[in-house]
Design a protein around this motif. Sequence first.
Motif, PDB file in Angstrom:
ATOM      1  N   ALA A 308      29.514  39.826  51.610  1.00  0.00           N
ATOM      2  CA  ALA A 308      30.920  40.213  51.562  1.00  0.00           C
ATOM      3  C   ALA A 308      31.755  39.165  52.312  1.00  0.00           C
ATOM      4  N   PRO A 309      32.951  38.844  51.847  1.00  0.00           N
ATOM      5  CA  PRO A 309      33.719  39.528  50.805  1.00  0.00           C
ATOM      6  C   PRO A 309      33.505  38.983  49.398  1.00  0.00           C
ATOM      7  N   TYR A 310      32.576  38.051  49.221  1.00  0.00           N
ATOM      8  CA  TYR A 310      32.445  37.392  47.926  1.00  0.00           C
ATOM      9  C   TYR A 310      31.554  38.153  46.957  1.00  0.00           C
ATOM     10  N   ILE A 311      30.517  38.806  47.472  1.00  0.00           N
ATOM     11  CA  ILE A 311      29.549  39.480  46.616  1.00  0.00           C
ATOM     12  C   ILE A 311      29.674  40.989  46.792  1.00  0.00           C
ATOM     13  N   THR A 312      29.956  41.674  45.705  1.00  0.00           N
ATOM     14  CA  THR A 312      30.116  43.124  45.747  1.00  0.00           C
ATOM     15  C   THR A 312      28.783  43.796  46.063  1.00  0.00           C
ATOM     16  N   VAL A 365      32.738  40.272  35.429  1.00  0.00           N
ATOM     17  CA  VAL A 365      32.683  40.258  33.972  1.00  0.00           C
ATOM     18  C   VAL A 365      33.255  41.562  33.443  1.00  0.00           C
ATOM     19  N   ASN A 366      34.227  41.446  32.552  1.00  0.00           N
ATOM     20  CA  ASN A 366      34.886  42.620  31.965  1.00  0.00           C
ATOM     21  C   ASN A 366      35.439  43.562  33.035  1.00  0.00           C
ATOM     22  N   ASN A 367      35.954  42.955  34.110  1.00  0.00           N
ATOM     23  CA  ASN A 367      36.539  43.715  35.224  1.00  0.00           C
ATOM     24  C   ASN A 367      35.549  44.679  35.872  1.00  0.00           C
ATOM     25  N   ASN A 368      34.268  44.380  35.722  1.00  0.00           N
ATOM     26  CA  ASN A 368      33.219  45.213  36.298  1.00  0.00           C
ATOM     27  C   ASN A 368      32.777  44.592  37.620  1.00  0.00           C
ATOM     28  N   ALA A 369      33.131  45.223  38.719  1.00  0.00           N
ATOM     29  CA  ALA A 369      32.856  44.658  40.039  1.00  0.00           C
ATOM     30  C   ALA A 369      31.370  44.625  40.369  1.00  0.00           C
ATOM     31  N   THR A 370      30.555  45.381  39.636  1.00  0.00           N
ATOM     32  CA  THR A 370      29.115  45.361  39.898  1.00  0.00           C
ATOM     33  C   THR A 370      28.387  44.332  39.039  1.00  0.00           C
ATOM     34  N   TYR A 371      29.122  43.674  38.128  1.00  0.00           N
ATOM     35  CA  TYR A 371      28.528  42.619  37.307  1.00  0.00           C
ATOM     36  C   TYR A 371      29.323  41.346  37.550  1.00  0.00           C
ATOM     37  N   GLN A 372      28.825  40.537  38.446  1.00  0.00           N
ATOM     38  CA  GLN A 372      29.507  39.315  38.841  1.00  0.00           C
ATOM     39  C   GLN A 372      28.677  38.104  38.434  1.00  0.00           C
ATOM     40  N   VAL A 373      29.367  37.044  38.044  1.00  0.00           N
ATOM     41  CA  VAL A 373      28.688  35.799  37.708  1.00  0.00           C
ATOM     42  C   VAL A 373      29.232  34.673  38.572  1.00  0.00           C
ATOM     43  N   SER A 374      28.372  33.705  38.844  1.00  0.00           N
ATOM     44  CA  SER A 374      28.760  32.517  39.595  1.00  0.00           C
ATOM     45  C   SER A 374      29.098  31.408  38.613  1.00  0.00           C
TER      46      SER A 374
END
Length: 502
Positions: A308-312, A365-374
């Motif tokens: 945090a704060p970068y990775i949910t 991705v698709n405004n999904n905070a639990t699916y993040q890409v680098s």
Amino acid sequence: MKAKHIILSLALISLLFASCKKFLDQQPVSTSTDETSWQSDGDANSAVASIYGLIRSAFNTSLAVYGYGDLPTNEFSLSQNASWQNVYTFNWGVAVDPVVNIDDPMLKLRLFTNYYTAIAQSNRCLSFISAMPVTDFTGTSTADQTAEKNKYLGEAYFTRAYMYFNMCRIWGSVPLVLSNTDATTTAQIAKSPQDTILNHVISDINIAIKYLPAINEGSADRNYRADKGVAYALLAHVYAWQGKYDQCNAACDQVINSGNYTLTSPSTFTSIYKGQSSESIFEIAQNTVSESTIANAPYSLSGLTLTAPYITGFTGLPIWEINNTLVTTLYSDTNDVRYKNCFIRVSSGSTNIYMCTKYTNIQNVNNNATYQVSLNNMVIFRLADIMLLKAEALCAKSAPDYAGALTIVNTIRTNRNAAPLTGVTGANTLQTVTDERGRELFLEGSRFYDLVRLERLNHEQQFDGISTAEFAAGKYYWPIDPSLFTLNPKLAQTSFWVGKVN
């Protein structure tokens, strides 16, 4: 107690495990269509482009650039993950069950299967593109068509050389496959000496230099595909690894004096890691969603080095904990943008450490905070790297130029808003250059190899986990995973690790 990272979802873990299983059995792209392909410029372009994708896959499967090049150095103080801690402490012979522990980084880092997958595709391209008539390629004249064909051949020679150079730095000696076969670890091929392999690497690079354009000017692929500057940068690193610093210096000059690259401004320094900056020479593209890595996966670079704060969903400290002492020592000038813009402090309980923020181009991705890409590219070669490699060469070549080396160091420092260094003279300049490379290339896959070269030159211990006697015996080369000997009984274990791998 240090807070542990939260495992995000069973779906994410299942996806990760599935991707891990595939790396044991990859094949070159489109081997079944060779008889009907290779009939147009587009066929050649697609086949060559796929090599870069295979390189990206090889590097991401084992987090190779950083797992080999950063973690086993003084950039870090520990890993909260036991398997990565084995990497950090040079416990590289630890037993790993390849069936039960398919996600163990030690297993992946001891396997070279994916490297041969990329090399096999390079060999296929060399074989089939060489046989294609010049008229299959685009161009308004025979000369243009020949240049187009040669460009693809040059890329194939470069990529083969690049992957073999990486394997030489990692394992020392490996099987050398130069023909168009499906040879991977299943082939019955013995290892070739490192010097033999590197001689082939240099030969491939020189052919690539002959065939490649000076630069992919105006192309969307600039920095992502090989050109002359990329090939010379690789050649400089090969010569440095061999200790041939006069030749290294000359290769560096070809890059520096080309006029094709400029240092970023202090205000735009962090743009380097988003990709295609003014000083970039060669990168592995992954700054689009289709090429990206899962940022909040526990075996991605961002998942290991950020919280945090970068990775949910991640709290506490990163899994790979940075060495506070090294950061404060390297960046004693706190005006240095490499410090101000690339590190923050994070805490868990009474523990407070630095966190490197170079790779924080994270997107939901698709405004999904639990699916993040680098969306950070892997920066392989850039101008500051080659300038400082030249400074190293000036210190180590047959007629040292310590003053010239310090001038290069101070050129970099001035650009990064750090005060110039004074009072450095003679052989001490080599350590100064290595320190500057440490500041400039922190967490860029360079530190381990820089320290190996330094210890070869000054014979002073650089690794807590490798004594001077162990260094002389080659402990810094990785062992080959025992599973590969079942597939290829002609393989021999890396010399230091004979009898030490469980």
